[in-house]
Design a protein around this motif. Structure first.
Motif, PDB file in Angstrom:
ATOM      1  N   GLN A   1      95.799 -56.977 -20.869  1.00 56.53           N
ATOM      2  CA  GLN A   1      94.646 -57.862 -20.908  1.00 56.53           C
ATOM      3  C   GLN A   1      93.474 -57.283 -20.126  1.00 56.53           C
ATOM      4  O   GLN A   1      92.314 -57.392 -20.543  1.00 56.53           O
ATOM      5  N   THR A   2      93.771 -56.668 -18.991  1.00 56.34           N
ATOM      6  CA  THR A   2      92.715 -56.053 -18.181  1.00 56.34           C
ATOM      7  C   THR A   2      92.071 -54.887 -18.917  1.00 56.34           C
ATOM      8  O   THR A   2      90.846 -54.728 -18.902  1.00 56.34           O
ATOM      9  N   GLU A   3      92.883 -54.058 -19.562  1.00 60.70           N
ATOM     10  CA  GLU A   3      92.357 -52.911 -20.306  1.00 60.70           C
ATOM     11  C   GLU A   3      91.476 -53.366 -21.470  1.00 60.70           C
ATOM     12  O   GLU A   3      90.418 -52.789 -21.716  1.00 60.70           O
ATOM     13  N   VAL A   4      91.920 -54.399 -22.198  1.00 64.25           N
ATOM     14  CA  VAL A   4      91.142 -54.904 -23.334  1.00 64.25           C
ATOM     15  C   VAL A   4      89.816 -55.479 -22.857  1.00 64.25           C
ATOM     16  O   VAL A   4      88.754 -55.219 -23.450  1.00 64.25           O
ATOM     17  N   ALA A   5      89.841 -56.271 -21.768  1.00 66.23           N
ATOM     18  CA  ALA A   5      88.612 -56.870 -21.242  1.00 66.23           C
ATOM     19  C   ALA A   5      87.636 -55.797 -20.774  1.00 66.23           C
ATOM     20  O   ALA A   5      86.427 -55.885 -21.023  1.00 66.23           O
ATOM     21  N   ALA A   6      88.163 -54.766 -20.098  1.00 70.99           N
ATOM     22  CA  ALA A   6      87.307 -53.678 -19.620  1.00 70.99           C
ATOM     23  C   ALA A   6      86.717 -52.887 -20.786  1.00 70.99           C
ATOM     24  O   ALA A   6      85.555 -52.470 -20.747  1.00 70.99           O
TER      25      ALA A   6
ATOM     26  N   LEU B   1      86.077 -54.028 -23.842  1.00 71.48           N
ATOM     27  CA  LEU B   1      85.066 -54.845 -24.510  1.00 71.48           C
ATOM     28  C   LEU B   1      83.716 -54.755 -23.802  1.00 71.48           C
ATOM     29  O   LEU B   1      82.664 -54.789 -24.447  1.00 71.48           O
ATOM     30  N   GLU B   2      83.730 -54.632 -22.493  1.00 68.70           N
ATOM     31  CA  GLU B   2      82.491 -54.550 -21.728  1.00 68.70           C
ATOM     32  C   GLU B   2      81.756 -53.239 -21.957  1.00 68.70           C
ATOM     33  O   GLU B   2      80.555 -53.146 -21.686  1.00 68.70           O
ATOM     34  N   THR B   3      82.440 -52.211 -22.439  1.00 72.81           N
ATOM     35  CA  THR B   3      81.802 -50.913 -22.680  1.00 72.81           C
ATOM     36  C   THR B   3      81.203 -50.809 -24.078  1.00 72.81           C
ATOM     37  O   THR B   3      80.454 -49.873 -24.351  1.00 72.81           O
ATOM     38  N   LEU B   4      81.502 -51.759 -24.960  1.00 79.02           N
ATOM     39  CA  LEU B   4      81.057 -51.666 -26.347  1.00 79.02           C
ATOM     40  C   LEU B   4      79.604 -52.093 -26.504  1.00 79.02           C
ATOM     41  O   LEU B   4      79.108 -52.929 -25.753  1.00 79.02           O
ATOM     42  N   PRO B   5      78.888 -51.517 -27.493  1.00 85.22           N
ATOM     43  CA  PRO B   5      77.549 -52.018 -27.820  1.00 85.22           C
ATOM     44  C   PRO B   5      77.630 -53.485 -28.225  1.00 85.22           C
ATOM     45  O   PRO B   5      78.585 -53.922 -28.851  1.00 85.22           O
ATOM     46  N   GLY B   6      76.601 -54.238 -27.850  1.00 83.33           N
ATOM     47  CA  GLY B   6      76.604 -55.666 -28.152  1.00 83.33           C
ATOM     48  C   GLY B   6      77.057 -56.519 -26.991  1.00 83.33           C
ATOM     49  O   GLY B   6      76.975 -57.743 -27.058  1.00 83.33           O
ATOM     50  N   TYR B   7      77.527 -55.878 -25.901  1.00 83.95           N
ATOM     51  CA  TYR B   7      77.954 -56.650 -24.735  1.00 83.95           C
ATOM     52  C   TYR B   7      76.776 -56.757 -23.765  1.00 83.95           C
ATOM     53  O   TYR B   7      76.098 -55.767 -23.478  1.00 83.95           O
TER      54      TYR B   7
ATOM     55  N   GLY C   1      77.666 -61.330 -23.509  1.00 90.27           N
ATOM     56  CA  GLY C   1      79.060 -60.980 -23.278  1.00 90.27           C
ATOM     57  C   GLY C   1      79.813 -60.887 -24.584  1.00 90.27           C
ATOM     58  O   GLY C   1      79.263 -60.566 -25.638  1.00 90.27           O
ATOM     59  N   VAL C   2      81.102 -61.156 -24.539  1.00 92.00           N
ATOM     60  CA  VAL C   2      81.959 -61.054 -25.713  1.00 92.00           C
ATOM     61  C   VAL C   2      82.006 -62.410 -26.414  1.00 92.00           C
ATOM     62  O   VAL C   2      82.414 -63.404 -25.818  1.00 92.00           O
ATOM     63  N   TRP C   3      81.587 -62.443 -27.670  1.00 90.46           N
ATOM     64  CA  TRP C   3      81.650 -63.681 -28.439  1.00 90.46           C
ATOM     65  C   TRP C   3      82.994 -63.725 -29.146  1.00 90.46           C
ATOM     66  O   TRP C   3      83.212 -63.068 -30.151  1.00 90.46           O
ATOM     67  N   ASP C   4      83.901 -64.499 -28.588  1.00 91.51           N
ATOM     68  CA  ASP C   4      85.268 -64.567 -29.096  1.00 91.51           C
ATOM     69  C   ASP C   4      85.738 -66.013 -29.038  1.00 91.51           C
ATOM     70  O   ASP C   4      86.586 -66.381 -28.218  1.00 91.51           O
ATOM     71  N   PRO C   5      85.188 -66.892 -29.906  1.00 92.35           N
ATOM     72  CA  PRO C   5      85.512 -68.331 -29.820  1.00 92.35           C
ATOM     73  C   PRO C   5      86.973 -68.637 -30.067  1.00 92.35           C
ATOM     74  O   PRO C   5      87.479 -69.643 -29.576  1.00 92.35           O
TER      75      PRO C   5
ATOM     76  N   SER D   1      91.077 -61.784 -28.510  1.00 93.49           N
ATOM     77  CA  SER D   1      91.300 -60.635 -27.636  1.00 93.49           C
ATOM     78  C   SER D   1      92.413 -60.880 -26.624  1.00 93.49           C
ATOM     79  O   SER D   1      92.918 -59.939 -26.018  1.00 93.49           O
ATOM     80  N   ALA D   2      92.804 -62.150 -26.442  1.00104.15           N
ATOM     81  CA  ALA D   2      93.845 -62.464 -25.458  1.00104.15           C
ATOM     82  C   ALA D   2      95.184 -61.851 -25.837  1.00104.15           C
ATOM     83  O   ALA D   2      95.998 -61.530 -24.959  1.00104.15           O
ATOM     84  N   THR D   3      95.446 -61.704 -27.124  1.00106.40           N
ATOM     85  CA  THR D   3      96.724 -61.151 -27.584  1.00106.40           C
ATOM     86  C   THR D   3      96.533 -59.832 -28.322  1.00106.40           C
ATOM     87  O   THR D   3      97.469 -59.343 -28.951  1.00106.40           O
TER      88      THR D   3
END
Length: 276
Positions: free
Chosen positions: A59-64, A66-72, A81-85, A89-91
């Motif tokens: 979960q930490t790796e995925v969150a980190a 996502l923060e590096t991607l364009p659009g964040y 931030g990450v629009w994930d309604p 990304s949690a799983t």
């Protein structure tokens, strides 16, 4: 039972984690009051948790990532931030996130072309300069495909097949075992980067590149919403083109406003309200 046997009693315990059940062999040392995990690490206490660390790490790796991607960030407004309604990304794994971003970029690019083609096709449908735009294709764009003449679909399918084959060879990994439908690693392929830059617009500065990628992503998202709106509007009002619908409403509002002014001045309506 001898003391030696009592001090070396082995048993297997099941340790639950959010994603799986892990069996761990534990040796109980009754004399020292400690437990030794089969890996050789001695821990104190009554419980040993195995597996939770790996899930937390994922979960930490995925969150980190996502923060590096364009659009964040603030440039991706109105959703910072990450629009994930749905909290997908949690799983998700890193491979899942990269594949989803690749799909989003691809569909955004197609939607931008579709939105332009939707409008241009309706405006140029009567010009013989364009193939199949010779008066034989008329009306709303959602009905154009059914009016296309023979000889158009074959080249189109070949062109799409070549484009998709090239995209697959650039970005997708060779299927191995359970690694089917996966992109290449980050060091081999950056999502969306197919090397297509005929005008040389790609900046060399990483920050400028990320800004340009964010703009492309935002416009792609807007285009996906726009083309969906175009289609739904023409389905809701059969036979009415997009701009015909828009300009009809604008014209109607202007005429209604003129009629109100004339009514206030005691003049008869000079322009009738148009009807479809």
């Amino acid at each position: 039972m001898s003391l030696k046997m009592m001090n070396s009693v082995s048993r297997t315990v099941a340790v639950a984690s959010p994603s799986r059940l892990t069996c761990v062999s534990v040796s109980a040392n009754t004399a020292g009051g400690k437990k030794t995990v089969s890996g050789g690490k001695t821990v104190s206490g009554n419980k040993t948790v195995v597996g939770a660390n790996s899930e937390s790490k994922r979960q930490t790796e995925v969150a980190a990532y996502l923060e590096t991607l364009p659009g964040y960030g603030p440039l991706s407004g109105p959703f910072e931030g990450v629009w994930d309604p749905l909290n997908l990304s949690a799983t998700a794994s890193l491979g899942d996130v990269r594949r989803w971003r690749e799909s989003e970029i691809t569909h955004g690019r197609v939607a931008m072309l579709a939105a332009i083609g939707f409008i241009v096709g309706e405006q140029l449908q009567d010009y013989s300069l364009f193939y199949n735009f010779d008066g034989g294709i008329t009306g709303p764009a959602i009905n154009h495909f059914s009016q296309v003449k023979q000889g158009f679909w074959e080249p189109l399918l070949i062109a799409i097949g070549l484009a998709e084959s090239y995209r697959t060879s650039i970005g997708w990994a060779t299927p191995k075992g359970t690694g089917f439908n996966q992109l290449k690693d980050d060091d081999e392929y950056e999502t969306g980067d197919l090397g297509f830059d005929p005008l040389g617009l790609k900046p060399e500065d990483p920050e400028e590149l990320k800004l340009l990628q964010t703009k492309e992503l935002n416009n792609g998202r807007l285009a996906m919403i726009a083309i969906a709106g175009f289609v739904l509007q023409e389905v809701a009002e059969p036979g009415v083109e997009i701009f015909e619908h828009l300009f009809f409403n604008v014209e109607k509002e202007v005429i209604e406003e003129i009629d109100e002014i004339e009514a206030e001045l005691g003049l008869p309506p000079s322009i009738p309200i148009p009807t479809l």
